[in-house]
Every structure is written in C-alpha cells, then in structure tokens.
Design a protein around this motif. Structure first.
Motif, mmCIF file in Angstrom:
data_model
loop_
_atom_site.group_PDB
_atom_site.id
_atom_site.type_symbol
_atom_site.label_atom_id
_atom_site.label_comp_id
_atom_site.label_asym_id
_atom_site.label_seq_id
_atom_site.Cartn_x
_atom_site.Cartn_y
_atom_site.Cartn_z
ATOM 1 N N LYS A 61 9.177 113.402 126.760
ATOM 2 C CA LYS A 61 7.998 113.612 125.905
ATOM 3 C C LYS A 61 7.040 114.642 126.512
ATOM 4 O O LYS A 61 6.978 114.814 127.733
ATOM 5 C CB LYS A 61 7.239 112.293 125.716
ATOM 6 C CG LYS A 61 8.068 111.173 125.124
ATOM 7 C CD LYS A 61 7.276 109.857 125.117
ATOM 8 C CE LYS A 61 8.088 108.696 124.579
ATOM 9 N NZ LYS A 61 7.368 107.404 124.641
ATOM 10 N N ALA A 106 17.259 110.068 125.666
ATOM 11 C CA ALA A 106 16.972 109.492 124.350
ATOM 12 C C ALA A 106 17.991 108.412 124.028
ATOM 13 O O ALA A 106 17.637 107.353 123.475
ATOM 14 C CB ALA A 106 16.997 110.595 123.296
ATOM 15 N N ASN A 150 12.193 114.608 122.736
ATOM 16 C CA ASN A 150 13.637 114.843 122.662
ATOM 17 C C ASN A 150 14.326 113.543 122.254
ATOM 18 O O ASN A 150 14.285 112.562 122.996
ATOM 19 C CB ASN A 150 14.158 115.306 124.017
ATOM 20 C CG ASN A 150 15.604 115.737 123.985
ATOM 21 O OD1 ASN A 150 16.403 115.247 123.183
ATOM 22 N ND2 ASN A 150 15.968 116.648 124.874
ATOM 23 N N LEU A 151 14.943 113.575 121.087
ATOM 24 C CA LEU A 151 15.586 112.359 120.565
ATOM 25 C C LEU A 151 17.116 112.458 120.575
ATOM 26 O O LEU A 151 17.781 111.619 119.962
ATOM 27 C CB LEU A 151 15.093 112.091 119.142
ATOM 28 C CG LEU A 151 13.581 111.848 119.003
ATOM 29 C CD1 LEU A 151 13.207 111.698 117.538
ATOM 30 C CD2 LEU A 151 13.160 110.621 119.798
ATOM 31 N N TRP A 152 17.681 113.420 121.263
ATOM 32 C CA TRP A 152 19.132 113.582 121.194
ATOM 33 C C TRP A 152 19.844 113.615 122.554
ATOM 34 O O TRP A 152 21.063 113.476 122.610
ATOM 35 C CB TRP A 152 19.469 114.864 120.434
ATOM 36 C CG TRP A 152 18.804 116.105 121.006
ATOM 37 C CD1 TRP A 152 17.636 116.631 120.612
ATOM 38 C CD2 TRP A 152 19.296 116.918 122.068
ATOM 39 N NE1 TRP A 152 17.336 117.736 121.361
ATOM 40 C CE2 TRP A 152 18.343 117.936 122.263
ATOM 41 C CE3 TRP A 152 20.453 116.872 122.868
ATOM 42 C CZ2 TRP A 152 18.485 118.930 123.223
ATOM 43 C CZ3 TRP A 152 20.582 117.879 123.840
ATOM 44 C CH2 TRP A 152 19.605 118.891 124.011
ATOM 45 N N PRO A 173 13.209 108.627 125.735
ATOM 46 C CA PRO A 173 13.213 110.058 125.427
ATOM 47 C C PRO A 173 12.162 110.831 126.247
ATOM 48 O O PRO A 173 11.129 110.293 126.652
ATOM 49 C CB PRO A 173 12.911 110.089 123.931
ATOM 50 C CG PRO A 173 12.145 108.844 123.677
ATOM 51 C CD PRO A 173 12.715 107.818 124.601
#
Length: 208
Positions: free
Chosen positions: A158, A151, A145-147, A156
């Motif tokens: 994982k 993050a 999850n990069l948002w 983030p």
C-alpha cells in the motif's frame, strides 16, 4: 588867496582805492577761515561728548543650546536583507523557530519525510526516494497492489512506496501517523526498513 592848510591831505586816487579793497578782502578771508576752523574743531569734540554721554549698549543674550533631535528609525525598504538574528542570552531561552510549511504534493511529502528522517537518523536522499516512489506507485498515495504474492497472502502492498502492513508497523517512525496511506508516514517507514536491510533507500533499484 588859496588856502594851503589842506595841502597835506591828498585826494585818494583810483589805485589807492583798489589797494584798499584788496586789503579789506584779505582781512575778511582771514576772519572767515578762522571761523570755519573753529567750527571744524568744535564738531568732532561735540560728537565725542555726545557719544560719551550715551549709555553702553546691553550685550546680546547668549543663544540657548538647541536640544539634539531624537533619532528617527529608518524606514523598512522592500528588497533589503533581513537583520541578523540576535545571539542567545545566557539564561534566557530563545523562542523556537516557526515550523516549516510543506506543500501538499509529492515534493512537499518527500521534503517533509526527509526532515523527519534527519531527526531520527534515517539515511536517504530526495532522488533515491523519488525514484522508488515513481516505480512503485507513480506518486499515488492511495495505490494498492491486489495481484502480487503479498496480495495473495492477504497483506497487499500500500501507499507511495508499497509497504505491507507488518513492515509498516515494525518500522513505523515516531511522530508520524499510523495511517499506512498517509504519505509522510509511508515514506519514512519504508526508508527505515530499507536502511536496516539495504543501508539506504538510495540502494534500492527494484522490488524490495
């Protein structure tokens, strides 16, 4: 002048001849029957004498005992149940059972994680783990999850259960990989964290 000196001798008649022949036949018959009787009496006696002179027959040899046939192992028939395990003998350790083989897929990862959790005393069920995996990552062990806020903070979420590095390191389960993306390591660490915070992964129904 006739001579009467032979008058005492009467000329045999036909009747006298017949009588003489009958008498002679009777004498012959009596003599013949006596000879036959003698012959009949002598035959059994001679047979008995010959039998007594014969040596006694040797007794038949006793039959040798027949050795019992060696037992034959029953063939293995497919489909029959396996024999039960032998009980442990005191002082002689039994070999360890073979390690279970897990499939390299979501089902195998969850089952493997559950076995590790059972040893470590971490609660959780197949359904609870599967439900949260499908919500968090859709079953993708490489998901990241990069948002979200994590993050944005540089940590983030994982893996299958979207665990951040600090949580993974704090609740890592002994015997599993230190790679956060490794499925079994990710599941067990997330379930260990959920057990400490929520009682069990089964109690998690949203982001945690």
């Amino acid at each position: 002048m006739p001579d009467f000196r032979l008058s005492s001798f009467r000329r045999p008649s036909l009747r006298d001849g017949v009588t003489f022949m009958v008498a002679a036949a009777g004498v012959i018959a009596v003599g013949t029957s006596s000879v036959v009787a003698l012959a009949d009496d002598s035959v059994p006696s001679r047979i008995a004498m010959v039998a007594e002179e014969q040596p006694a027959a040797a007794p038949a040899p006793a039959a040798e005992p027949v050795a019992a046939a060696a037992p034959i192992d029953a063939p293995v028939i497919p489909g029959l149940p396996a024999l039960p395990e032998l009980p442990a003998i005191p002082g002689v350790p039994l070999p360890p059972p073979p390690a279970p083989v897990y499939e390299d897929n979501l089902d195998g990862w969850i089952r493997h994680a559950l076995d590790v959790m059972a040893v470590q005393g971490i609660p959780g069920s197949y359904d609870g783990i599967y439900r949260n995996i499908m919500r968090e990552s859709g079953g993708n062990p490489q998901a990241i999850n990069l948002w979200d806020s994590n993050a944005a903070a540089g940590i983030p979420s994982k893996g299958l259960l979207q665990v951040i590095d600090p949580t993974f390191n704090a609740y890592h389960v002994e015997g599993t990989s230190w790679d956060i993306y490794e499925p079994v390591a990710n599941i067990t660490a997330a379930c260990n964290y959920a057990a400490h915070r929520y009682g069990s992964m089964d109690n998690v129904n949203s982001a945690y």
